[in-house]
Write a protein that holds these residues in place. Structure first.
Motif, PDB file in Angstrom:
ATOM      1  N   HIS A  56       0.822  -1.211   0.000  1.00  0.00           N
ATOM      2  CA  HIS A  56       0.000   0.000   0.000  1.00  0.00           C
ATOM      3  C   HIS A  56       0.859   1.265   0.000  1.00  0.00           C
ATOM      4  O   HIS A  56       0.373   2.351  -0.321  1.00  0.00           O
ATOM      5  CB  HIS A  56      -0.932  -0.009   1.210  1.00  0.00           C
ATOM      6  N   SER A  57       2.151   1.113   0.361  1.00  0.00           N
ATOM      7  CA  SER A  57       3.064   2.264   0.324  1.00  0.00           C
ATOM      8  C   SER A  57       3.172   2.832  -1.091  1.00  0.00           C
ATOM      9  O   SER A  57       3.443   4.021  -1.271  1.00  0.00           O
ATOM     10  CB  SER A  57       4.449   1.856   0.819  1.00  0.00           C
ATOM     11  N   LEU A  58       2.960   1.968  -2.089  1.00  0.00           N
ATOM     12  CA  LEU A  58       3.022   2.426  -3.474  1.00  0.00           C
ATOM     13  C   LEU A  58       1.933   3.464  -3.742  1.00  0.00           C
ATOM     14  O   LEU A  58       2.154   4.449  -4.464  1.00  0.00           O
ATOM     15  CB  LEU A  58       2.856   1.247  -4.432  1.00  0.00           C
ATOM     16  N   ARG A  59       0.765   3.234  -3.175  1.00  0.00           N
ATOM     17  CA  ARG A  59      -0.369   4.149  -3.366  1.00  0.00           C
ATOM     18  C   ARG A  59      -0.086   5.500  -2.689  1.00  0.00           C
ATOM     19  O   ARG A  59      -0.374   6.557  -3.252  1.00  0.00           O
ATOM     20  CB  ARG A  59      -1.633   3.502  -2.812  1.00  0.00           C
ATOM     21  N   HIS A  60       0.469   5.441  -1.475  1.00  0.00           N
ATOM     22  CA  HIS A  60       0.822   6.675  -0.774  1.00  0.00           C
ATOM     23  C   HIS A  60       1.934   7.420  -1.515  1.00  0.00           C
ATOM     24  O   HIS A  60       1.917   8.653  -1.609  1.00  0.00           O
ATOM     25  CB  HIS A  60       1.280   6.350   0.645  1.00  0.00           C
ATOM     26  N   THR A  61       2.900   6.669  -2.023  1.00  0.00           N
ATOM     27  CA  THR A  61       4.010   7.280  -2.754  1.00  0.00           C
ATOM     28  C   THR A  61       3.506   7.964  -4.020  1.00  0.00           C
ATOM     29  O   THR A  61       3.907   9.094  -4.333  1.00  0.00           O
ATOM     30  CB  THR A  61       5.058   6.206  -3.114  1.00  0.00           C
ATOM     31  N   PHE A  62       2.630   7.283  -4.751  1.00  0.00           N
ATOM     32  CA  PHE A  62       2.061   7.870  -5.971  1.00  0.00           C
ATOM     33  C   PHE A  62       1.348   9.179  -5.649  1.00  0.00           C
ATOM     34  O   PHE A  62       1.544  10.191  -6.340  1.00  0.00           O
ATOM     35  CB  PHE A  62       1.076   6.885  -6.612  1.00  0.00           C
TER      36      PHE A  62
END
Length: 381
Positions: free
Chosen positions: A323-329
């Motif tokens: 889910h860190s990918l979503r926050h990073t995006f």
């Protein structure tokens, strides 16, 4: 050989097998079986099944008398049945699990009008302090979900029954804001470089999520038919998750592919040019899953999470979940000057406030850049 007093055996194939009594038919004992790689996992599953069977053995969907209507168990079952026409299967199963795991075992045969506000507050505190399998307390988010179910049952009872029910709507659970993991620009470059150097369909899926903000369940359910190569966008309209089911008093799980949790989550996401080229090169048949290229073979979220852990480790990046990918995006979008309305629609949120409060986290680089604006106030003479 099983350990004394336990029906747990180690099989020739190296797995552990647990046996439990499902019931009796014509005087004959009926057994159920579960399997796992470790003895501990089998034992824990047997304990969960035994607990579930005890609860289910008490369930009675037929209300025998007027007094039975007031029992929390009866009211909760009626409440759950009333929701089935309007809720997704995954939500019904979630509420049922909360009922059977936490609420019904605690309140047993209590009538709903005998449960006081203090009882609810005490129950909530116990869950926070000593709840869960290990007795170390449940996460506030989990307790909030449990309290939501209780409040919904009480509200339902107050509408359909002549009960003198205590008011518990103001009972709340404090939840501290959890620090979200966001990849730095250096980490994002390292991750992108590793994925491109080891490009496969599943790694391409990670890359797509990093640059579109898609959820893990959405990328797992994505098919090649959902990608418009003419207009260069991804049509998100399904999500995948593993849910618990009950068959003949046996607890199992299954993969469920269904529409997302809200209408706003059904959306079209434009694909960045830099990513689109790799998607075009990897194009598979339209009726196959994006992550596998096969019609009947998919990658489930749990498998994707495990693969992502390996990718993060091999990329030399500190611990981060998918889910860190979503926050990073989301963070990169704000840094690049996206308008929040566009970002909110790309993420599939119901409101801009959710995007701002939950997913927009300025990075240290952006904070430093903003702070350096003060330098313009100083002039060198």
């Amino acid at each position: 050989m099983p350990r004394r007093g336990e029906n747990i055996y180690k099989r020739k194939d190296g797995r552990w097998e647990g046996r439990y009594i499902k019931g009796h038919i014509d005087g004959k004992t009926q057994y159920g079986y579960i399997y796992s790689k470790t003895y501990k996992d089998v034992k824990n599953k047997l304990m969960d099944i035994e607990k579930t069977l005890k609860i289910q053995s008490k369930e009675n969907f037929q209300i025998k008398s007027i007094s039975d209507k007031k029992i929390l168990k009866s009211v909760s079952i009626e409440w759950l049945e009333s929701l089935k026409p309007s809720l997704k299967e995954s939500s019904i199963i979630k509420y049922r699990n909360i009922l059977m795991t936490y609420i019904l075992p605690h309140f047993e045969e209590k009538t709903i009008d005998s449960i006081s506000r203090d009882d609810i507050i005490k129950f909530s505190n116990e869950l926070l302090l000593s709840g869960g399998r290990k007795g170390t307390g449940l996460a506030p988010k989990t307790v909030i979900s449990i309290m939501f179910v209780i409040k919904s049952i009480f509200k339902y009872a107050s509408i359909i029954g002549d009960y003198d029910i205590t008011h518990i709507s103001e009972v709340t659970v404090k939840q501290s804001q959890k620090q979200m993991r966001i990849l730095s620009m250096t980490e994002q470059r390292n991750l992108s470089d590793y994925l491109l150097s080891n490009l496969s369909l599943i790694n391409l899926g990670i890359l797509v999520c990093l640059y579109t903000g898609m959820r893990i369940g959405e990328i797992c359910a994505l098919k090649w038919a959902d990608i418009s190569f003419d207009e260069q966008y991804i049509f998100v309209h399904q999500t995948m998750q593993r849910i618990q089911i009950y068959e003949e008093k046996e607890q199992k799980t299954k993969i469920l592919i269904s529409t997302p949790k809200s209408n706003c989550s059904v959306r079209k996401i434009p694909i960045p040019d830099a990513i689109f080229g790799f998607i075009v090169s990897a194009k598979c048949k339209s009726n196959t899953y994006f992550l596998t290229g096969y019609k009947d073979v998919y990658v489930e979220p749990r498998t994707m999470q495990n693969h992502f852990k390996t990718v993060i480790k091999n990329s030399g990046i500190k611990k981060a979940n998918f889910h860190s990918l979503r926050h990073t995006f989301s963070t990169r979008c704000i840094e690049l000057g996206f308008d929040v309305k566009s970002l909110s629609e790309i993420l599939g949120h119901t409101s801009i406030n959710i995007t701002m409060d939950r997913y927009v986290h300025p990075s240290m680089e952006l904070k430093q850049k903003n702070m350096n604006m003060f330098s313009e106030l100083f002039s060198v003479k």
